[in-house]
Write an enzyme that holds these catalytic residues in place. Structure first.
Site, PDB file in Angstrom:
ATOM      1  N   LYS A  16     -59.335  14.080  46.239  1.00 24.87           N
ATOM      2  CA  LYS A  16     -59.304  15.522  45.966  1.00 24.87           C
ATOM      3  C   LYS A  16     -57.870  16.023  45.820  1.00 24.87           C
ATOM      4  CE  LYS A  16     -61.222  16.888  49.838  1.00 24.87           C
ATOM      5  NZ  LYS A  16     -61.548  15.637  50.548  1.00 24.87           N
ATOM      6  N   ARG A  57     -50.715   9.250  57.759  1.00 22.69           N
ATOM      7  CA  ARG A  57     -51.145  10.469  58.433  1.00 22.69           C
ATOM      8  C   ARG A  57     -51.679  10.114  59.809  1.00 22.69           C
ATOM      9  NH1 ARG A  57     -54.719  14.295  54.532  1.00 22.69           N
ATOM     10  NH2 ARG A  57     -55.955  14.399  56.438  1.00 22.69           N
TER      11      ARG A  57
HETATM   12  P1  AMP Z   1     -57.503  17.381  54.831  1.00 19.88           P
HETATM   13  O1  AMP Z   1     -56.045  17.276  54.549  1.00 19.88           O
HETATM   14  O2  AMP Z   1     -58.224  18.251  53.830  1.00 19.88           O
HETATM   15  O3  AMP Z   1     -58.165  16.041  55.006  1.00 19.88           O
HETATM   16  O4  AMP Z   1     -57.652  18.146  56.237  1.00 19.88           O
HETATM   17  C1  AMP Z   1     -57.125  17.594  57.425  1.00 19.88           C
HETATM   18  C2  AMP Z   1     -57.774  18.249  58.643  1.00 19.88           C
HETATM   19  O5  AMP Z   1     -57.508  19.664  58.640  1.00 19.88           O
HETATM   20  C3  AMP Z   1     -59.284  18.148  58.694  1.00 19.88           C
HETATM   21  O6  AMP Z   1     -59.724  16.928  59.264  1.00 19.88           O
HETATM   22  C4  AMP Z   1     -59.637  19.352  59.576  1.00 19.88           C
HETATM   23  O7  AMP Z   1     -59.370  19.093  60.933  1.00 19.88           O
HETATM   24  C5  AMP Z   1     -58.640  20.397  59.106  1.00 19.88           C
HETATM   25  N1  AMP Z   1     -59.170  21.217  57.971  1.00 19.88           N
HETATM   26  C6  AMP Z   1     -58.695  21.249  56.695  1.00 19.88           C
HETATM   27  N2  AMP Z   1     -59.417  22.085  55.935  1.00 19.88           N
HETATM   28  C7  AMP Z   1     -60.380  22.606  56.743  1.00 19.88           C
HETATM   29  C8  AMP Z   1     -61.460  23.518  56.555  1.00 19.88           C
HETATM   30  N3  AMP Z   1     -61.705  24.080  55.345  1.00 19.88           N
HETATM   31  N4  AMP Z   1     -62.246  23.803  57.618  1.00 19.88           N
HETATM   32  C9  AMP Z   1     -62.015  23.279  58.835  1.00 19.88           C
HETATM   33  N5  AMP Z   1     -61.039  22.393  59.092  1.00 19.88           N
HETATM   34  C10 AMP Z   1     -60.213  22.054  58.067  1.00 19.88           C
END
Ligand code: AMP
Length: 228
Positions: free
Chosen positions: A15, A160
């Site tokens: 994404k 990460r």
């Molecule tokens: P990502 O970089 O999109 O994988 O997000 C990393 C982490 O941020 C996720 O595992 C969640 O803990 C938090 N996070 C990001 N976007 C959201 C969202 N829309 N709702 C809730 N938690 C989020």
């Protein structure tokens, strides 16, 4: 007509990579809630301090906090020509809140990037990102961290903190439980498309561009904000 794009898909579907490229090509802001939260963690803001433990476990930050962050972001002037949302919405409650925020704006285009689970785990355990600009260091092996620098900004590379096997499995479980229902929430809309994300990135990019164009045509211009 403003392009309001949501990129859905499990962790590791690509994404961020696809949203980043598309945003650059179209000159639109990419709004990644994960990036915004990681910045808040780095800056040690109140939200960042609270979010860190949740993110490290692989859980979701509360809908309330995330919806407030996105609401504020969508009030900014740079979203007038459109935006690309990466990592939001992640729950049906967030999607409903977004529909309310979209009232009176052009319809949402929703792209779901589909990738088999075994491939996701492989990608996430070997993912390398830049500590400074946050972008993916594609093709760099975790063993090369400390030897190779970020090709975009020269920053230091790292894995990460939530890309370890235990947390990855938790994130995938949370995805199936909380986020996958969104696919069914959006599927009936004429502006929903699914794209095969297991292909090489340039092929995914081509499929994504085609899907967006076809969805936009199906959505047409207009101001209802929600196409069902
Ligand atoms: P990502 O970089 O999109 O994988 O997000 C990393 C982490 O941020 C996720 O595992 C969640 O803990 C938090 N996070 C990001 N976007 C959201 C969202 N829309 N709702 C809730 N938690 C989020």
């Amino acid at each position: 007509m403003g392009l309001h794009l949501i990129v859905l898909g499990p962790p590791g579907a690509g994404k961020g990579t696809q949203a980043e490229r598309f945003a650059r090509e179209r000159g639109l802001p990419k709004i990644s809630t994960g990036d915004m939260l990681r910045e808040a963690v780095k800056a040690q803001t109140e939200i960042g301090l609270r979010a860190k433990a949740i993110m490290d476990r692989g859980d979701l930050v509360s809908d309330e906090v995330i919806i407030d962050i996105v609401k504020e972001r969508l009030d900014r002037a740079d979203v007038r020509k459109g935006f690309i949302l990466d990592g939001f919405p992640r729950t049906v409650a967030q999607a409903e809140a977004l529909d309310r925020l979209m009232e009176g704006r052009d319809p949402l285009v929703v792209i779901d990037i589909v990738v088999p689970e075994t491939e996701l785990v492989r990608r996430l355990t070997s993912r390398v990102v830049c500590n400074d600009c946050g972008r993916n260091a594609e093709g760099v092996d975790p063993n090369d961290i400390g030897i190779v620098a970020c090709r975009f900004c020269g920053g230091q590379l790292k894995q990460r903190s939530d890309d370890n096997e235990t947390v990855i499995l938790e994130r995938l479980m949370v995805y199936h439980r909380d986020t996958q229902p969104l696919v069914e929430y959006y599927r009936p809309r004429s502006t929903f498309r699914a794209v095969d994300g297991s292909q090489p990135p340039h092929r995914v990019a081509a499929a994504l561009n085609a899907a967006i164009e076809s969805a936009r045509q199906a959505g047409g211009a207009g101001g209802s904000g929600v196409v069902r």
